[in-house]
Design an enzyme around this catalytic site. Structure first.
Site, PDB file in Angstrom:
ATOM      1  N   MET A  14      38.767  34.203  48.008  1.00 30.22           N
ATOM      2  CA  MET A  14      37.624  33.168  47.716  1.00 30.22           C
ATOM      3  C   MET A  14      36.504  33.977  47.079  1.00 30.22           C
ATOM      4  SD  MET A  14      37.368  30.101  47.360  1.00 30.22           S
ATOM      5  CE  MET A  14      37.789  28.258  48.246  1.00 30.22           C
ATOM      6  N   GLY A  42      40.046  36.833  42.995  1.00 28.18           N
ATOM      7  CA  GLY A  42      41.356  37.474  43.307  1.00 28.18           C
ATOM      8  C   GLY A  42      42.228  37.847  42.743  1.00 28.18           C
ATOM      9  N   LYS A  43      41.765  39.300  42.631  1.00 28.63           N
ATOM     10  CA  LYS A  43      42.560  40.273  41.414  1.00 28.63           C
ATOM     11  C   LYS A  43      44.022  39.585  41.063  1.00 28.63           C
ATOM     12  CE  LYS A  43      39.818  44.131  41.003  1.00 28.63           C
ATOM     13  NZ  LYS A  43      38.651  43.395  40.476  1.00 28.63           N
ATOM     14  N   GLU A 141      44.535  46.029  45.100  1.00 25.67           N
ATOM     15  CA  GLU A 141      43.799  44.948  46.362  1.00 25.67           C
ATOM     16  C   GLU A 141      44.607  44.259  47.313  1.00 25.67           C
ATOM     17  OE1 GLU A 141      39.578  42.450  44.647  1.00 25.67           O
ATOM     18  OE2 GLU A 141      41.729  41.774  44.554  1.00 25.67           O
ATOM     19  N   ASN A 186      41.015  49.134  33.855  1.00 26.62           N
ATOM     20  CA  ASN A 186      38.757  49.514  33.308  1.00 26.62           C
ATOM     21  C   ASN A 186      38.620  50.713  32.993  1.00 26.62           C
ATOM     22  OD1 ASN A 186      37.719  49.594  35.520  1.00 26.62           O
ATOM     23  ND2 ASN A 186      37.655  47.818  35.228  1.00 26.62           N
ATOM     24  N   THR A 252      33.484  38.089  35.127  1.00 22.91           N
ATOM     25  CA  THR A 252      34.612  38.188  36.153  1.00 22.91           C
ATOM     26  C   THR A 252      35.788  37.991  35.734  1.00 22.91           C
ATOM     27  OG1 THR A 252      32.875  37.209  37.246  1.00 22.91           O
ATOM     28  CG2 THR A 252      34.768  37.105  38.462  1.00 22.91           C
ATOM     29  N   ASP A 256      41.350  40.374  34.387  1.00 23.58           N
ATOM     30  CA  ASP A 256      42.635  40.373  35.045  1.00 23.58           C
ATOM     31  C   ASP A 256      43.361  39.588  33.471  1.00 23.58           C
ATOM     32  OD1 ASP A 256      41.691  41.173  37.801  1.00 23.58           O
ATOM     33  OD2 ASP A 256      40.876  38.817  37.822  1.00 23.58           O
TER      34      ASP A 256
HETATM   35  O1  RIB Z   1      39.168  40.528  39.223  1.00 23.01           O
HETATM   36  C1  RIB Z   1      37.622  39.848  39.482  1.00 23.01           C
HETATM   37  C2  RIB Z   1      38.577  39.734  40.645  1.00 23.01           C
HETATM   38  O2  RIB Z   1      37.815  40.984  41.843  1.00 23.01           O
HETATM   39  C3  RIB Z   1      37.292  38.234  41.489  1.00 23.01           C
HETATM   40  O3  RIB Z   1      37.443  37.081  41.592  1.00 23.01           O
HETATM   41  C4  RIB Z   1      37.284  38.875  42.738  1.00 23.01           C
HETATM   42  O4  RIB Z   1      38.118  38.313  43.753  1.00 23.01           O
HETATM   43  C5  RIB Z   1      37.693  40.551  42.823  1.00 23.01           C
HETATM   44  O5  RIB Z   1      38.928  40.739  43.090  1.00 23.01           O
END
Ligand code: RIB
Length: 312
Positions: A14, A42-43, A141, A186, A252, A256
């Protein structure tokens, strides 16, 4: 055409998204000036959402806490068409939490408390392989050893592996990874892995070479944000310029979106890396025009509309 079945083994967080005109200095307090929100992130999960929106069959192997954040994320994944059969609930650790600090120009800095993500186990991922995926998509992660083990399991079954190499640590034994299809950090992650900041063709090539020496990847793909992406296959390289889809409001999950989009398209088009990277660039370009993490990820129709709109 049959959808490609892609197993994402990764994190679910979250995000506590905060907005500020500038980041606080040491000892300084800055007021949020753009609204605060808890949003799905979350990636791993962002990538799973991206794959589903971009037309793949998306299966997420992740671990949530037994809490309200976990419940909300689980519902969100279902609503977004993700196969949740291999999402596990950890009774002792909370759902991962990321504090996302977004500056006025859309750039972000993120701190992650991994919580349940750190407790994804070997048993959990072995079970997930029972979905018989066409490809496996990994990020860091979750514990590196679990990602490494998942890569080896995939490789031993002849399943192609795509790695979004984030977050990075110079201590990761990348040499231990089996052969993978794509390894994609990246710029900041590339700096961490290699000590080289990839900024133009020269430094990108040096960084890609350094990575190529350590990672047995068919393609090293370095995401370069507003510069597009750099692709190296051990002999040849190309730099693909970015698309522009509007004003940048929040970066953000752009990375991903890029790697997930590249993966989806690469698997669909029979391994045309240039077309896949172009598709990834378009997906990332749309994501940065929207606020939030998972919420910013475009659909396949949106990406194709940008691709067809006249190029870069
Ligand atoms: O890559 C973006 C993500 O990195 C975010 O949503 C955060 O949760 C981190 O994991």
């Amino acid at each position: 055409m049959n959808k490609k079945r892609i197993l994402v083994i990764g994190s679910a967080n979250m995000d506590l998204a905060m907005n500020m005109y500038k980041l606080p200095e040491r000892g300084e307090t800055v007021m949020d000036d753009g609204g605060v929100a808890y949003v799905p992130g979350g990636k791993g999960a962002n990538s799973a959402v991206a794959l589903a929106r971009l037309g793949a069959e998306s299966i997420l192997s992740a671990k949530l806490g037994r809490d309200l954040h976990g419940q909300k994320l689980y519902e969100y994944y279902k609503e977004n068409g993700i196969n949740t059969s291999f999402i596990k609930v950890d009774r002792e650790n909370p759902t991962g939490l990321a504090v996302v600090m977004r500056e006025g120009d859309g750039a972000n800095r993120i701190v992650v408390y991994p919580g349940a993500n750190s407790h994804l186990t070997q048993d959990n991922i072995e079970e997930a392989f029972s979905c018989l995926p066409d490809a496996v998509y990994l990020g860091f992660e979750i514990p590196f050893q679990i990602a490494l083990s998942a890569a080896k399991m995939a490789r031993s079954r002849g399943i192609p592996v795509f790695i979004d190499a984030a977050p990075a640590s110079r201590d990761y034994p990348l040499e231990n990874l089996p052969e993978v299809e794509v390894f994609s950090p990246n710029q900041a992650e590339t700096l961490e892995y290699t000590g080289i900041m990839p900024q133009g063709a020269d430094s990108s090539l040096r960084a890609a070479l350094a990575l190529y020496k350590r990672v047995r990847a068919k393609y090293i793909v370095i995401k370069q944000g507003e510069r597009g992406c750099f692709v190296y296959d051990g002999k040849h390289y190309f730099l693909l310029p970015p698309f522009r889809a509007g004003n940048v409001v929040d970066t953000t999950a752009a990375g991903d979106s890029f790697t997930a989009a590249l993966t989806a398209e690469y698997l669909r088009n029979g391994g045309d890396i240039k077309a896949a990277a172009r598709y990834g660039n378009a997906a990332g370009a749309i994501a940065v025009t929207r606020k939030g993490a998972a919420s910013s990820i475009p659909t396949d129709e949106e990406v194709r509309a940008l691709l067809n709109s006249g190029g870069y």
